[in-house]
Motif scaffolding. Structure first.
Motif, short mmCIF file in Angstrom:
data_model
loop_
_atom_site.label_atom_id
_atom_site.label_comp_id
_atom_site.label_asym_id
_atom_site.label_seq_id
_atom_site.Cartn_x
_atom_site.Cartn_y
_atom_site.Cartn_z
N ASP A 1 0.83 -1.41 -0.04
CA ASP A 1 0.11 0.14 -0.02
C ASP A 1 0.76 1.31 0.09
O ASP A 1 0.34 2.15 0.08
CB ASP A 1 -0.94 -0.03 1.14
CG ASP A 1 -0.26 -0.03 2.52
OD1 ASP A 1 0.98 -0.06 2.66
OD2 ASP A 1 -0.72 -0.04 3.54
N GLY A 2 2.06 1.29 -0.14
CA GLY A 2 2.95 2.39 -0.31
C GLY A 2 3.72 2.79 1.05
O GLY A 2 4.55 3.72 0.93
N GLU B 1 3.17 1.51 8.25
CA GLU B 1 2.38 2.18 9.21
C GLU B 1 2.78 1.75 10.60
O GLU B 1 3.43 0.64 10.66
CB GLU B 1 1.04 2.33 8.86
CG GLU B 1 0.58 2.30 7.87
CD GLU B 1 0.85 3.63 7.09
OE1 GLU B 1 0.96 4.82 7.64
OE2 GLU B 1 0.54 3.97 5.89
N ASP C 1 1.51 -1.50 11.44
CA ASP C 1 2.59 -2.52 10.50
C ASP C 1 3.61 -2.82 11.59
O ASP C 1 4.01 -3.96 11.79
CB ASP C 1 2.87 -2.09 9.30
CG ASP C 1 1.70 -1.85 8.28
OD1 ASP C 1 1.03 -2.74 8.64
OD2 ASP C 1 2.00 -0.97 7.65
#
Length: 326
Positions: free
Chosen positions: A121-122, A125, A128
């Motif tokens: 997803d880029g 976070e 994560d």
């Protein structure tokens, strides 16, 4: 630029030597206070050779140089297999105990696949990061519960997840082998790692800016190779002593921790954005090298010289491609 390069070298030396002092003192104090060998082996010793990567990437993330943090973790994993293990096999083939090595290697690959999925997803976070740290915690808890290894098997835990540090050796000792001395060494080691990380990251960022090279490339190459020196030292010592399997086990364990604890803490401190180029080149190369290592070890239960040539050739081709793209 000369001053910046000197700062990079000083920072690198401080990180590596500080980590050595820190781990040496931590192991001694843990055993002195009666902490179980299993806990010492599964926690303190396990982070021995990856403490430089952990410190540098975490500080990089804190300082806003998230590309250096990402490049260091991924680049170290690629460097460990492609260069350190590749050269080790070239010098002398390595016999592999397929069952224990295979399970650790599969765990390493699974952690890398998990990171790749989280990164699609880029970016990584904070959630994560919590997940990755939870993976490490769960694995350590599993080791402690299993109680399969005794004092002699702590060296095997070092073989898979840490350094050859021994409390009976004078290697790495900065202060006398007394409680006050080791407490002082623990503090000095931690401070040295912290200060050295700041020097190294600041210098790496300055070098990238001066040369017009993206931080991610500096992290994937110079910083990654620098923080992998403990793994390289372990590989050299293993070859000299005729325990080549130690090098392979150490690299597998270090890569597992690069994917989980290093990237976990980095993304917990600050969001780590991941460019499309990383997902298209760096991550696939990392996964391919890990898969190749598992395949080689499973098929023949021995890592041979031609396989070492293959791993090293993949790394060289990858590095040339990465630099050419920039």
């Amino acid at each position: 630029m000369l001053g910046v390069c000197l700062g990079f070298i000083i920072g690198l030396i401080m990180v590596i030597k500080g980590a050595d002092w820190f781990v040496e003192a931590a192991i001694w104090m843990a055993r002195k206070t009666g902490i179980a060998e299993v806990l010492v082996g599964a926690t303190i010793v396990s982070i021995g050779t990856t403490l430089p990567e952990l410190a540098v990437s975490t500080y990089s993330s804190y300082a806003g140089s998230t590309d250096v943090a990402l490049g260091n973790a991924v680049g170290s994993s690629i460097f460990n297999i492609g260069v350190i293990l590749g050269v080790s096999i070239l010098v002398r083939p390595i016999m592999i105990d397929a069952k224990p090595f295979g399970s650790r290697a599969i765990l390493m690959l699974a952690a890398a696949v998990l990171v790749t999925i989280l990164a699609i997803d880029g970016g990584l976070e904070r959630t994560d990061g919590l997940l990755l740290i939870a993976v490490v915690a769960a694995y350590i808890a599993h080791l402690i519960r299993s109680q399969r290894f005794n004092a002699d098997e702590v060296s095997e835990r070092e073989d898979g997840y840490g350094s050859e540090t021994s409390t009976e050796s004078s290697h790495g000792r900065l202060f006398p082998l007394t409680t006050p001395g080791q407490i002082l060494q623990f503090i000095v080691g931690a401070l040295t790692v912290a200060v050295g990380s700041r020097f190294l990251v600041s210098a790496a960022t300055s070098i990238a800016e001066a040369l017009g090279i993206p931080e991610i490339v500096i992290g994937l190459t110079i910083v990654a190779a620098g923080t992998s020196l403990p793994e390289l030292a372990t590989a050299i010592a293993s070859l000299i002593k005729g325990h080549q399997s130690l090098s392979a086990g150490n690299i597998v364990g270090a890569n597992f921790l690069n994917m989980t604890s290093v990237l976990g803490f980095s993304s917990l401190v600050n969001r780590v954005p991941i460019a499309g180029s990383c997902l298209l080149l760096d991550f696939p190369v990392m996964l391919a090298l890990m898969a190749a290592l598992i395949l080689f070890a499973t098929i023949g239960r021995k890592l041979t010289r031609w396989q070492g040539v293959f791993l090293l050739a993949v790394y060289i081709a990858y590095t040339i491609t990465r630099l050419a793209r920039e």
